[in-house]
Design a protein around this motif. Structure first.
Motif, PDB file in Angstrom:
ATOM      1  N   ARG A  29      17.401  -4.340  58.722  1.00 21.89           N
ATOM      2  CA  ARG A  29      16.535  -5.327  58.074  1.00 21.89           C
ATOM      3  C   ARG A  29      15.083  -4.855  58.200  1.00 21.89           C
ATOM      4  O   ARG A  29      14.581  -4.654  59.313  1.00 21.89           O
ATOM      5  N   ASN A  49       3.631  -4.995  47.543  1.00 25.11           N
ATOM      6  CA  ASN A  49       4.634  -5.408  46.563  1.00 25.11           C
ATOM      7  C   ASN A  49       5.263  -4.200  45.871  1.00 25.11           C
ATOM      8  O   ASN A  49       6.453  -4.213  45.540  1.00 25.11           O
ATOM      9  N   LEU A  52       7.684  -2.873  48.475  1.00 29.93           N
ATOM     10  CA  LEU A  52       8.833  -3.780  48.573  1.00 29.93           C
ATOM     11  C   LEU A  52       9.793  -3.574  47.405  1.00 29.93           C
ATOM     12  O   LEU A  52      11.017  -3.478  47.590  1.00 29.93           O
ATOM     13  N   ASP A  53       9.265  -3.507  46.196  1.00 31.77           N
ATOM     14  CA  ASP A  53      10.104  -3.288  45.024  1.00 31.77           C
ATOM     15  C   ASP A  53      10.838  -1.953  45.107  1.00 31.77           C
ATOM     16  O   ASP A  53      12.019  -1.850  44.736  1.00 31.77           O
ATOM     17  N   CYS A  56      13.697  -2.163  47.722  1.00 30.37           N
ATOM     18  CA  CYS A  56      14.806  -2.966  47.194  1.00 30.37           C
ATOM     19  C   CYS A  56      15.587  -2.197  46.132  1.00 30.37           C
ATOM     20  O   CYS A  56      16.813  -2.292  46.056  1.00 30.37           O
ATOM     21  N   SER A  57      14.865  -1.409  45.324  1.00 29.74           N
ATOM     22  CA  SER A  57      15.538  -0.627  44.279  1.00 29.74           C
ATOM     23  C   SER A  57      16.442   0.440  44.873  1.00 29.74           C
ATOM     24  O   SER A  57      17.368   0.925  44.211  1.00 29.74           O
ATOM     25  N   GLY A  59      18.223  -0.129  47.574  1.00 36.21           N
ATOM     26  CA  GLY A  59      19.283  -0.797  48.308  1.00 36.21           C
ATOM     27  C   GLY A  59      18.938  -1.170  49.736  1.00 36.21           C
ATOM     28  O   GLY A  59      19.822  -1.553  50.516  1.00 36.21           O
ATOM     29  N   ASP A  61      17.499  -3.508  52.680  1.00 33.34           N
ATOM     30  CA  ASP A  61      17.368  -4.945  52.951  1.00 33.34           C
ATOM     31  C   ASP A  61      15.926  -5.209  53.388  1.00 33.34           C
ATOM     32  O   ASP A  61      15.625  -5.343  54.571  1.00 33.34           O
ATOM     33  N   ALA A  62      15.012  -5.251  52.415  1.00 28.72           N
ATOM     34  CA  ALA A  62      13.576  -5.338  52.688  1.00 28.72           C
ATOM     35  C   ALA A  62      13.023  -6.709  52.335  1.00 28.72           C
ATOM     36  O   ALA A  62      13.442  -7.335  51.361  1.00 28.72           O
ATOM     37  N   HIS A  63      12.040  -7.164  53.133  1.00 26.64           N
ATOM     38  CA  HIS A  63      11.455  -8.493  52.962  1.00 26.64           C
ATOM     39  C   HIS A  63       9.951  -8.409  53.204  1.00 26.64           C
ATOM     40  O   HIS A  63       9.498  -7.768  54.148  1.00 26.64           O
TER      41      HIS A  63
END
Length: 337
Positions: A29, A49, A52-53, A56-57, A59, A61-63
């Motif tokens: 995480r 941002n 983050l994008d 996530c692209s 795979g 599990d980033a927040h």
């Protein structure tokens, strides 16, 4: 192909090879620290941002975690396994958040506490560089009681006045006459208790991203920056489409190599790790490169420079972000960072 081009091609190949064998699940995480409380909050949100994008692209599990809106102590409640620092300026790039992450035993991208604290302080940085024989413009710290005529006699005109702990050209003034010094000082002092004046080097504006740590550190391709009216201010850095970026620079290979060697020495001397970016001026009269500052948490916006250099070396934005995060896997539990 020059030696530098060969080295960068090899770096790109290594990165792509490492990512091909990376299981993103091992990253766990992930928290992306963004926003913050510095004057560079707006840029940090853009960088964070984007990061983050990208994660996530891939795979991951980033927040996102905005340290400007949430108490940093809430990080412990998030149960992150590691974090990507996309904070710029004070309270994010100065060793403070790094110290908290050390206490939480959370691996993080970028330099450790000491290197971050040194690099954010332009005066301390210059003192270290000069003590190691690295070229940087002459300077002095300004105070409200400084003798402006003496400052000009020492540094000449034009000169640059800026806060010692700010980035993104915030509070920076190019002073062309002694009469402009008091206002320039007041502008910078309004953002920082420490203000620095330095000789203005006239010539090509360059930047050199760096990756790795210690003996394994490497310099990425140099970028030449050509802003409109030779004014690389906050707007022209992040929002203007008029600023030109040349990578390759069009400079002679030996000049690029000198800039890379100087930037790499500056990076190692401060004890930086993972990544950074050295800003350099190339004196148009002597051809000598001069170090301006070291960024230990570079921007990752659509106009940012490290992704440009990585792309020139064969690594795209998303892969660069994932590779930088993967470097935290090398940080051993309980080890000094």
């Amino acid at each position: 192909m020059s030696k530098q081009e060969v080295n960068m091609s090899l770096w790109g190949d290594r990165v792509n090879s490492q990512l091909a064998s990376l299981n993103v699940k091992t990253l766990g995480r992930v928290g992306v620290l963004l926003g913050g409380r510095s004057g560079e909050r707006e840029i940090s949100l853009l960088s964070g941002n984007g990061v983050l994008d990208a994660l996530c692209s891939k795979g991951v599990d980033a927040h996102g975690f905005d340290t400007g809106l949430r108490c940093p102590t809430e990080l412990a409640k998030e149960k992150f396994d590691r974090v990507f620092i996309s904070l710029h300026g004070r309270f994010g790039e100065d060793g403070t958040i790094q110290g908290l992450l050390e206490l939480l035993n959370l691996p993080y991208t970028g330099s450790g506490v000491l290197a971050s604290a040194l690099a954010i302080d332009k005066i301390a940085t210059k003192q270290i560089w000069l003590s190691n024989g690295l070229s940087t413009p002459e300077f002095e710290e300004l105070t409200a009681t400084s003798d402006w005529n003496t400052v000009v006699q020492h540094l000449g005109l034009p000169l640059i006045v800026k806060p010692a702990h700010e980035g993104s050209s915030l509070g920076l003034t190019k002073v062309k006459s002694v009469d402009e010094l008091p206002a320039a000082y007041q502008l910078a002092a309004g953002l920082d208790k420490k203000v620095i004046a330095e000789t203005c080097i006239v010539g090509d504006e360059l930047t050199c991203p760096l990756v790795g740590q210690g003996d394994t550190a490497e310099a990425l391709p140099v970028i030449k920056i050509i802003p409109p009216q030779a004014n690389y201010d906050f707007h022209n850095k992040y929002f203007s489409d008029e600023t030109q970026y040349l990578c390759p620079t069009g400079l002679a290979p030996e000049v690029n190599a000198r800039v890379q060697n100087l930037a790499l020495a500056a990076y190692k001397t401060l004890g930086c790790r993972t990544w950074g970016r050295a800003d350099v001026m190339l004196d148009q009269k002597t051809g000598e490169p001069y170090l301006l500052e070291m960024n230990t948490s570079p921007g990752m916006t659509s106009h940012s420079l490290v992704p440009m250099a990585a792309k020139a070396a064969g690594v795209n934005y998303a892969d660069l972000v994932l590779w930088l995060l993967s470097q935290t896997l090398q940080q051993k539990e309980g080890a000094t960072r």
